[in-house]
Design a protein around this motif. Structure first.
Motif, PDB file in Angstrom:
ATOM      1  N   UNK A 106       0.642  -1.089  -0.279  1.00 19.41           N
ATOM      2  CA  UNK A 106      -0.460  -0.360  -0.001  1.00 19.41           C
ATOM      3  C   UNK A 106       0.522   0.636   0.321  1.00 19.41           C
ATOM      4  N   UNK A 107       2.136   1.263  -0.267  1.00 19.55           N
ATOM      5  CA  UNK A 107       2.462   2.354   0.251  1.00 19.55           C
ATOM      6  C   UNK A 107       2.826   3.064  -1.355  1.00 19.55           C
ATOM      7  N   UNK A 108       2.541   4.845  -1.493  1.00 24.33           N
ATOM      8  CA  UNK A 108       2.114   5.784  -2.371  1.00 24.33           C
ATOM      9  C   UNK A 108       3.613   6.547  -2.036  1.00 24.33           C
ATOM     10  N   UNK A 109       4.242   5.787  -3.264  1.00 24.77           N
ATOM     11  CA  UNK A 109       5.441   6.767  -3.099  1.00 24.77           C
ATOM     12  C   UNK A 109       6.054   6.430  -1.620  1.00 24.77           C
ATOM     13  N   UNK A 114       1.737   8.512   2.373  1.00 19.94           N
ATOM     14  CA  UNK A 114       1.114   8.413   2.511  1.00 19.94           C
ATOM     15  C   UNK A 114       0.948   6.620   2.281  1.00 19.94           C
ATOM     16  N   UNK A 115      -0.277   5.571   2.549  1.00 22.07           N
ATOM     17  CA  UNK A 115      -0.836   4.642   2.547  1.00 22.07           C
ATOM     18  C   UNK A 115      -1.914   4.183   1.965  1.00 22.07           C
ATOM     19  N   UNK A 116      -2.017   4.022   0.874  1.00 22.25           N
ATOM     20  CA  UNK A 116      -3.591   3.163   0.177  1.00 22.25           C
ATOM     21  C   UNK A 116      -3.722   2.007   0.565  1.00 22.25           C
ATOM     22  N   UNK A 117      -5.441   2.306   1.294  1.00 20.02           N
ATOM     23  CA  UNK A 117      -5.756   0.897   1.552  1.00 20.02           C
ATOM     24  C   UNK A 117      -6.477   0.225  -0.091  1.00 20.02           C
ATOM     25  N   UNK A 118      -6.805   1.080  -1.083  1.00 20.18           N
ATOM     26  CA  UNK A 118      -7.059   0.441  -2.622  1.00 20.18           C
ATOM     27  C   UNK A 118      -5.817   0.126  -2.896  1.00 20.18           C
ATOM     28  N   UNK A 119      -5.413   0.424  -3.220  1.00 21.61           N
ATOM     29  CA  UNK A 119      -3.740  -0.003  -3.991  1.00 21.61           C
ATOM     30  C   UNK A 119      -3.336  -1.622  -3.559  1.00 21.61           C
ATOM     31  N   UNK A 120      -3.824  -1.365  -1.859  1.00 18.82           N
ATOM     32  CA  UNK A 120      -3.395  -2.657  -1.014  1.00 18.82           C
ATOM     33  C   UNK A 120      -4.307  -3.887  -1.760  1.00 18.82           C
TER      34      UNK A 120
END
Length: 477
Positions: A106-109, A114-120
């Motif tokens: 979930x790491x964004x950059x 920050x962190x993304x639940x959707x990406x995870x």
């Protein structure tokens, strides 16, 4: 909590502090339940409270890759571990996997981004663990079971599906689950197991979202995360931005809301009192040496008004008007008569139409196809709508009438028809306007809210919470 619509006062805060002192800080879930019981007045607020609790009282700081989850190296390995946790119903293991998944996927950059639940969740695809988890529940060894039935899902990695003969091949992933011969006949309990596993996957999704919020709150402003990351409840959802599904949810709130408001209006009527009766107050003060400690109020005669709704049914505010009309109809016992007039660019009575409207029917679509309501086009024209109401339906008003105008006052730069609105105000007992737009927008663009507000008291009514407060406290009855 107040910013999210929860009513929290000093007494609730004091009770929560006492609960925390009594329960201690060792058991986080017990503390969460105790504080929620002390602070919340409505069960609907529990979801928002839990999310706020996770942001301001995080379960941990920084990374949480401990135990078995810490050894996972990629999404397939995490999915295999998740299947075992789902089959065992191990909530603690699932929470650790959620933390590990956010850390790995979930790491964004960089960390500051920050962190993304959707990406995870997109990378992990937890629904693909359902089939493997069901095989474990059946007692099949991993790699030998084959998911069957709808919604079982198949993972590209992790536990491979079995061929009809029991031997796994490299092309088994391409076989449609419906075409694959099951290892044993489908049982009734298999469907129950799948439903239970789907519920556990949804719980896992919420854990991932909670973990992402916690990590974001560490690298960003906590207040900003609380304001933006927690979705508004259906009671706070703006009428103007609500989609068809949310309007359907609002209509499901109609019956319980109408019952609560009816009880509150009845209580208000019984407790109704007029202005202070100076003569009786002074007479009562003789017992206290002339000090008017207990004011005496004038008794107010019971009054059941005739309610007249004048509703804008154009596309921009049709959802708000339709919901408000249905709510007022549900409260008909508090009025002597309810009449409804709709308009887009001209006005016609629609009382019977609203009463006989089948559930789920769009009143806006019906209005835009009705010639009586669109005589001057399909855009809102408040000036002409007020004029056609005065010319054709002014006899609907009398000294017992309360007129409620529903609309955003966006007149498309046409004549606002102030004189006609003034005639309505002069003829009715009360005239009130409910505007679903934020008050800060009333001075912008083609809005005539400022002009109309000089004649009719205008109230901002953007969501169900504000509509309920208006009916309970302000509606003149």
């Amino acid at each position: 909590m107040r910013a999210h619509g929860m009513r929290v006062g000093t007494s609730e805060v004091t009770d929560a502090a006492r609960v925390a002192q009594a329960l201690g800080l060792d058991d986080r879930e017990r503390l969460r339940a105790g504080v929620a019981a002390a602070m919340l007045r409505r069960s609907d607020d529990r979801s928002s409270f839990d999310q706020l609790f996770d942001i301001y009282f995080p379960a941990a700081a920084g990374r949480r890759m401990t135990g078995a989850a810490g050894g996972a190296e990629d999404a397939d390995a995490l999915r295999d571990r998740l299947a075992r946790a789902l089959a065992a119903g191990d909530t603690a293991a699932a929470e650790q996997l959620a933390a590990a998944a956010v850390e790995l996927l979930g790491r964004v950059g960089d960390d500051a981004a920050g962190w993304s639940a959707a990406r995870t969740l997109d990378a992990l695809a937890p629904q693909r663990a359902i089939s493997a988890a069901q095989d474990l529940l059946r007692g099949d060894a991993p790699g030998e079971g084959a998911g069957s039935g709808p919604g079982s899902g198949q993972g590209a990695g992790g536990m491979a599906a079995a061929s009809p003969q029991g031997a796994t091949t490299d092309t088994d992933w391409a076989i449609n689950p419906w075409d694959r011969e099951p290892g044993r006949p489908e049982r009734f309990t298999d469907r129950i197991d799948r439903d239970e596993l789907r519920a556990r996957v949804e719980a896992f999704r919420r854990q991932v979202e909670s973990e992402s919020r916690r990590r974001n709150a560490e690298v960003r402003d906590r207040e900003q995360v609380a304001r933006l990351a927690i979705p508004r409840t259906i009671r706070q959802r703006d009428f103007l931005t609500a989609g068809s599904d949310q309007l359907h949810q609002l209509r499901r709130e109609l019956d319980p809301l109408a019952r609560k408001l009816a009880a509150r209006l009845t209580s208000r009527e019984r407790a109704g009192r007029g202005a202070i009766d100076v003569r009786r107050t002074l007479r009562a003060s003789m017992s206290t040496g002339g000090v008017p400690i207990d004011p005496v109020y004038q008794r107010r005669a019971p009054h059941r008004p005739d309610l007249v709704l004048l509703a804008d049914l154009s596309g921009s505010v049709g959802g708000f008007s339709g919901f408000t009309m249905l709510l007022m109809q549900a409260l008909h016992q508090h009025f002597r008569k309810v009449r409804i007039f709709g308009f887009v660019s001209s006005t016609a009575e629609i009382t019977d139409v609203v009463h006989d409207l089948p559930p789920g029917t769009s009143l806006t679509s019906w209005a835009l196809g009705t010639p009586e309501l669109i005589a001057r086009g399909t855009n809102s024209n408040y000036g002409w709508a007020l004029r056609t109401f005065v010319r054709g339906h002014l006899d609907a008003l009398g000294r017992r009438s309360t007129v409620l105008v529903l609309g955003d006052a966006r007149n498309n730069f046409a004549d606002p028809g102030i004189a006609d609105l003034q005639r309505i105000a002069d003829r009715a007992r009360h005239l009130t306007w409910l505007n679903p737009e934020p008050e800060v927008l009333w001075r912008q663009g083609d809005s005539a809210a400022q002009v109309y507000g000089r004649i009719a008291p205008m109230h901002e009514c953007r969501n169900l919470e504000q509509l309920r407060d208006f009916v309970a406290r302000t509606l003149p009855i």
